[in-house]
Design a protein around this motif. Structure first.
Motif, mmCIF file in Angstrom:
data_model
loop_
_atom_site.group_PDB
_atom_site.id
_atom_site.type_symbol
_atom_site.label_atom_id
_atom_site.label_comp_id
_atom_site.label_asym_id
_atom_site.label_seq_id
_atom_site.Cartn_x
_atom_site.Cartn_y
_atom_site.Cartn_z
ATOM 1 N N THR A 76 0.871 -0.971 -0.094
ATOM 2 C CA THR A 76 0.195 0.019 -0.111
ATOM 3 C C THR A 76 0.846 1.207 0.076
ATOM 4 N N ASP A 77 0.410 2.174 -0.729
ATOM 5 C CA ASP A 77 1.084 3.749 -0.538
ATOM 6 C C ASP A 77 0.273 4.057 0.812
ATOM 7 N N GLY A 78 0.967 5.162 1.353
ATOM 8 C CA GLY A 78 2.119 5.903 0.868
ATOM 9 C C GLY A 78 2.728 6.227 2.276
ATOM 10 N N ILE A 82 -2.158 5.725 4.960
ATOM 11 C CA ILE A 82 -2.479 4.237 4.061
ATOM 12 C C ILE A 82 -3.597 4.616 3.127
ATOM 13 N N ARG A 83 -3.091 4.467 2.024
ATOM 14 C CA ARG A 83 -4.185 4.933 0.848
ATOM 15 C C ARG A 83 -5.478 3.949 0.832
ATOM 16 N N PRO A 84 -6.412 4.806 0.271
ATOM 17 C CA PRO A 84 -7.892 3.821 0.229
ATOM 18 C C PRO A 84 -7.904 2.642 -0.431
ATOM 19 N N GLU A 90 -7.184 -1.036 -10.670
ATOM 20 C CA GLU A 90 -7.485 0.265 -10.995
ATOM 21 C C GLU A 90 -6.436 0.990 -10.289
ATOM 22 N N TRP A 91 -6.425 2.402 -10.568
ATOM 23 C CA TRP A 91 -5.812 3.189 -9.572
ATOM 24 C C TRP A 91 -7.144 4.105 -8.621
ATOM 25 N N ASP A 92 -8.419 3.845 -9.203
ATOM 26 C CA ASP A 92 -9.224 4.595 -8.506
ATOM 27 C C ASP A 92 -9.795 3.663 -7.335
ATOM 28 N N GLY A 152 8.849 17.915 -8.191
ATOM 29 C CA GLY A 152 7.350 18.056 -7.949
ATOM 30 C C GLY A 152 7.159 16.908 -6.369
ATOM 31 N N ARG A 153 8.255 16.151 -6.352
ATOM 32 C CA ARG A 153 7.817 15.156 -4.999
ATOM 33 C C ARG A 153 8.685 15.515 -4.057
ATOM 34 N N ASN A 154 9.632 16.627 -3.625
ATOM 35 C CA ASN A 154 10.213 16.930 -2.779
ATOM 36 C C ASN A 154 9.414 17.020 -1.395
ATOM 37 N N VAL A 185 11.900 1.500 1.002
ATOM 38 C CA VAL A 185 12.116 2.806 1.136
ATOM 39 C C VAL A 185 12.560 3.025 -0.549
ATOM 40 N N LYS A 186 12.048 4.361 -0.643
ATOM 41 C CA LYS A 186 12.266 4.782 -2.334
ATOM 42 C C LYS A 186 12.705 6.102 -2.622
ATOM 43 N N HIS A 187 13.074 6.496 -3.768
ATOM 44 C CA HIS A 187 12.983 5.518 -4.998
ATOM 45 C C HIS A 187 14.391 5.332 -5.198
ATOM 46 N N TYR A 188 14.813 4.213 -5.291
ATOM 47 C CA TYR A 188 16.203 3.885 -5.331
ATOM 48 C C TYR A 188 16.863 3.553 -6.826
ATOM 49 N N ASN A 196 10.117 13.908 -16.917
ATOM 50 C CA ASN A 196 10.795 13.016 -17.683
ATOM 51 C C ASN A 196 11.245 11.751 -16.622
ATOM 52 N N ARG A 197 10.388 11.493 -15.809
ATOM 53 C CA ARG A 197 10.963 10.575 -14.722
ATOM 54 C C ARG A 197 11.113 9.180 -15.087
ATOM 55 N N HIS A 198 10.342 8.743 -16.210
ATOM 56 C CA HIS A 198 10.779 7.305 -16.855
ATOM 57 C C HIS A 198 11.611 7.219 -17.846
ATOM 58 N N SER A 232 13.717 3.037 -8.651
ATOM 59 C CA SER A 232 13.083 4.156 -9.401
ATOM 60 C C SER A 232 13.021 4.059 -10.838
ATOM 61 N N TYR A 233 12.045 5.071 -11.160
ATOM 62 C CA TYR A 233 11.813 4.876 -12.653
ATOM 63 C C TYR A 233 12.901 5.296 -13.624
ATOM 64 N N ASN A 234 13.840 6.312 -13.397
ATOM 65 C CA ASN A 234 14.862 6.771 -14.182
ATOM 66 C C ASN A 234 15.668 5.855 -14.391
ATOM 67 N N SER A 264 9.958 -3.295 -7.719
ATOM 68 C CA SER A 264 9.855 -2.019 -8.764
ATOM 69 C C SER A 264 8.913 -1.049 -8.527
ATOM 70 N N ASP A 265 9.129 0.104 -9.217
ATOM 71 C CA ASP A 265 8.150 1.203 -9.162
ATOM 72 C C ASP A 265 7.091 0.561 -10.146
ATOM 73 N N TRP A 266 5.972 1.161 -10.068
ATOM 74 C CA TRP A 266 4.788 0.647 -10.988
ATOM 75 C C TRP A 266 5.108 1.049 -12.436
ATOM 76 N N CYS A 486 3.534 17.946 -6.546
ATOM 77 C CA CYS A 486 2.848 16.940 -6.846
ATOM 78 C C CYS A 486 3.771 15.669 -8.081
ATOM 79 N N GLU A 487 3.271 14.703 -8.012
ATOM 80 C CA GLU A 487 4.080 13.649 -8.457
ATOM 81 C C GLU A 487 3.932 13.781 -10.085
ATOM 82 N N ASP A 488 4.783 13.236 -10.879
ATOM 83 C CA ASP A 488 4.887 13.349 -12.225
ATOM 84 C C ASP A 488 4.718 14.535 -12.913
HETATM 85 C C1 GLC Z 1 4.133 5.491 -8.212
HETATM 86 C C2 GLC Z 1 5.237 6.306 -7.422
HETATM 87 C C3 GLC Z 1 5.413 5.239 -6.357
HETATM 88 C C4 GLC Z 1 4.062 4.568 -5.751
HETATM 89 C C5 GLC Z 1 3.736 3.511 -6.726
HETATM 90 C C6 GLC Z 1 2.301 2.946 -6.357
HETATM 91 O O1 GLC Z 1 4.112 5.729 -9.712
HETATM 92 O O2 GLC Z 1 6.334 6.563 -8.280
HETATM 93 O O3 GLC Z 1 5.966 6.140 -5.343
HETATM 94 O O4 GLC Z 1 4.541 3.783 -4.480
HETATM 95 O O5 GLC Z 1 3.582 4.166 -8.056
HETATM 96 O O6 GLC Z 1 1.444 3.901 -6.384
#
Ligand code: GLC
Length: 750
Positions: A76-78, A82-84, A90-92, A152-154, A185-188, A196-198, A232-234, A264-266, A486-488
């Motif tokens: 679970t994030d984050g 704790i994310r719903p 889905e992400w929703d 965006g994610r500082n 621990v992330k994002h290594y 351009n994080r990917h 991490s993505y990069n 892995s990151d998603w 904000c992420e991304d």
């Molecule tokens: C996102 C994030 C990561 C998160 C994962 C699951 O893209 O980079 O921090 O834990 O995907 O939501």
């Protein structure tokens, strides 16, 4: 049975029962060490069961082995709560009614407490919520270094200094894992921007890698004992971090001895062969083609799913790496879901709300307080004007994967109204309109922030409300929408958005008692800094945001936070912008036709990140790293050392007397920076190597002793690939911030 035997048996069973309660309940004790259980389980698994275990089966889970009674792994994030629950693929959110959580302050705020006890409280509390929700992996904390104020994610990370991040991340991990939940621990590693994080391929020296970007991850592994880590993505050195041999094998496993799971990151895995050979254990979220492919379970298309099984069955690869991955995952399972002794957790409890408030109060930073405008004196106040969208806007929804569905969130305005009660009138005006939306991944804030008035109308109303108030408190800053915190996405500039600077400057003209509270996870430019007497860094504070802010603003709490990153006066004062190549190689960016192109980015500023850059370039920041004021004052005595010279296997202790010379209790963070006066390689002027937060009553004084060893004197010699402490002269620089130096002690390393 004769009496003697009966007595003996009775004694034995009493002994066993007692010893059981002394250690653990006998009925649950498997008696076997985890490594034996792992091996036993591995040997019972089929090839197909092993391959199923190493990749996702749903958005946030991977398969167990029902046949053997081995449970699925749920993540679970984050990092902040704790994310719903989400729908299977889905992400929703799934729309559960029993998964509202407590939102804790963003990790920048936790770091700003400079108090490892707050980190443990944080980890324990959020770990209890993850445990109660039956999650085995908490996808946090994040410790990427704050290289540019535009990232965006500082807000999700712990600032610009490797030592502060490394010190603050360890207790968080331990607190989480005490609940039988794995930290991740992330994002290594080297995910220092969202742009351009990917596709960004980071290039940097080994010195910068080892001295700046790895220490927090190394501490997480070697001191925190994290049970998992997220790639991490990069890219780094042309290879995606999620299957990067150097990061995942040479460094993480061989140099650091990591025994956990690499997640892995998603969508972070892009190549089966590399993922097999370079240490990726558990592949999540690689964009299931659940639409056109028509397969029974699109997750079987993952790189470490059918494609891997196929290679094995064709005899093209062996099963050695597969067993290594499965062993790592089984070890995590026996440490988490199959640990029969873990506690039960709790969700949304009053204790968790109070934990969040406590951390928030300790992390809020008083940046400026001319004429002691703060704290607000309620006994002499009839009217407080509150201005700004961030006084009312919910900040727990949005911002990317750290977004939450909270049990409650107290806004700054409500927190102030609750605290002030009938003692004074609190009047609100919007001041500006930023982001009136309020929905993310199906979570709705329920706020209707729509406001069609013009900028001038909004300003006129604010000035009207403010001009005759005893205090004006402006809540502004950033928010969790795109190109903010904000992420991304990254920010486009250092300045405040939505023309807030104009509102602040105009308010300063109509009322001298103006307080600006910057709600953000990043530094912002403050062109009005000399016109505003009081400035507070308010962070994203979670469920108890308003309570904590009100407590500091009216003086119930004496602020003790210190900045975990520099507030530069302008972007050019930041190495990553002065030397580039943020956000990537210019020519390649200009040439690249689509989002998929790999863009190289060299960290030309190298080890000179944050205050290291400001010191080197003799730049005066707007507010320096480690800065934070108090409602009381602290006087430092002359620091001393327990020796003039130390040898390589020695430690050296620095002692300084700190006295509270004000009229109220307060906490001070005594910071120790080490300065190497002569070195064979370039080094920063000084580097944080120890700190201690002390609480002092009015008039009270304490001896603070900070002890370091040769590690604190060392730099990473990337020629020799080892840490080196070169004999010679050093200075211990003791400060209340990286620029407010209270004493220097010279010493020598023999
Ligand atoms: C996102 C994030 C990561 C998160 C994962 C699951 O893209 O980079 O921090 O834990 O995907 O939501």
């Amino acid at each position: 049975m004769n009496m003697k035997l009966k007595t003996m048996l009775l004694g034995l069973s009493v002994m066993t029962a007692l010893s059981a309660f002394a250690q653990k309940p006998v009925y649950l004790d498997t008696g076997k060490p985890i490594e034996e259980r792992v091996k036993d389980a591995l040997n019972r698994m089929t090839l197909e069961e092993k391959v199923k275990m190493i990749h996702a089966q749903s958005k946030f889970s991977s398969a167990g082995v029902p046949r053997l009674g081995i449970p699925e792994v749920w993540a679970t994030d984050g990092p902040h709560g704790i994310r719903p629950e989400v729908l299977w693929d889905e992400w929703d959110q799934a729309g559960w009614t029993n998964d509202s959580c407590i939102a804790y302050p963003a990790l920048t705020c936790l770091s700003a407490t400079w108090n490892p006890e707050m980190s443990h409280l944080y980890g324990k509390s959020i770990g209890e919520e993850a445990r109660y929700r039956k999650k085995d992996i908490l996808l946090g904390p994040g410790v990427n270094i704050y290289r540019t104020p535009l990232n965006g994610r500082n807000f999700e990370y712990m600032g610009e200094d490797p030592y502060l991040s490394a010190t603050m991340v360890v207790p968080y991990i331990k607190g989480v894992q005490e609940n039988g939940v794995a930290a991740c621990v992330k994002h290594y590693a080297l995910n220092n921007q969202e742009f351009n994080r990917h596709t960004t391929n980071v290039q940097l020296s080994d010195r910068a890698l080892y001295e700046i970007y790895l220490p927090a991850f190394k501490a997480a592994v070697q001191e925190g004992g994290t049970w998992s880590i997220m790639g991490s993505y990069n890219l780094y050195q042309g290879q995606h971090a999620c299957h990067n041999k150097r990061l995942l094998k040479d460094i993480l496993r061989d140099e650091w001895g990591f025994d956990g799971v690499v997640v892995s990151d998603w969508g972070g895995v892009h190549n089966t062969e590399q993922a097999i050979r370079n240490g990726m254990d558990l592949e999540f979220g690689s964009w299931t083609n659940g639409l056109s492919a028509g397969t029974r379970n699109a997750y079987d298309n993952y790189y470490l799913a059918f494609p891997y099984l196929k290679l094995i069955k064709e005899g093209k690869v062996g099963t050695k790496e597969l067993d290594e991955k499965v062993i790592n995952i089984l070890r995590l399972i026996f440490r988490t879901s199959m640990d029969p002794y873990k506690p039960f957790g709790s969700l949304g409890s009053p204790e968790h709300g109070q934990a969040g408030r406590k951390i928030a109060e300790e992390g809020i930073v008083l940046l400026q307080n001319k004429n002691n405008v703060l704290p607000v004196d309620l006994n002499k106040t009839k009217k407080i004007a509150v201005i700004g969208e961030n006084a009312i806007k919910m900040m727990t929804v949005g911002g990317g994967s750290s977004s939450l569905k909270v049990k409650y969130e107290i806004s700054p305005l409500d927190g102030l109204k609750n605290r002030v009660g009938s003692q004074a009138e609190v009047v609100y005006a919007r001041g500006y309109v930023g982001d009136p939306t309020g929905e993310y991944n199906g979570v709705k804030t329920g706020q209707d922030l729509k406001d069609d008035r013009s900028e001038d109308e909004l300003l006129a109303e604010a000035l009207q409300v403010a001009k005759d108030a005893d205090y004006v408190i402006f809540f502004g800053g950033l928010n969790k929408s795109n190109h903010q915190d904000c992420e991304d996405s990254d920010r486009a500039s250092l300045g405040l958005p939505y023309a807030q600077d104009r509102v602040i400057s105009e308010l300063a003209k109509v009322n001298k008692k103006l307080i600006v509270v910057n709600i953000s996870g990043n530094a912002v430019a403050m062109p009005w800094v000399n016109d505003v007497p009081a400035i507070v860094q308010g962070w994203f504070l979670g469920s108890e945001a308003g309570t904590a802010l009100a407590s500091v603003l009216v003086g119930d709490t004496n602020p003790s936070g210190k900045l975990p990153f520099t507030f530069p006066a302008k972007l050019e004062d930041v190495g990553a912008h002065k030397l580039g190549e943020y956000p990537g190689n210019k020519e390649e960016l200009a040439k690249s036709k689509h989002r998929g192109d790999t863009i190289n980015e060299t960290y030309h500023e190298d080890i000179f990140v944050g205050y290291r850059w400001a010191d080197k370039e003799k730049i005066k920041p707007l507010f320096p790293f480690g800065h934070g004021l108090s409602y009381t004052t602290f006087v430092y005595g002359k620091p001393s050392a327990d020796k003039k010279t130390m040898t390589a296997d020695d430690t050296i202790s620095f002692t300084v007397n700190v006295k509270n010379t004000g009229t109220r209790e307060g906490q001070e963070v005594v910071q120790l920076y080490i300065s190497d006066k002569k070195s064979s390689l370039p080094r920063p002027v000084k580097e944080l190597k120890a700190f201690q937060k002390v609480r002092l009553a009015p008039g009270e004084e304490k001896e603070v002793t900070l002890t370091v060893d040769k590690k604190a004197l060392s730099f990473f010699d990337d020629g020799k690939h080892e840490w080196v402490a070169e004999p010679g002269k050093f200075e211990a620089v003791i400060g209340s911030s990286s620029r407010d130096i209270r004493g220097i002690v010279s010493f020598e390393l023999k």
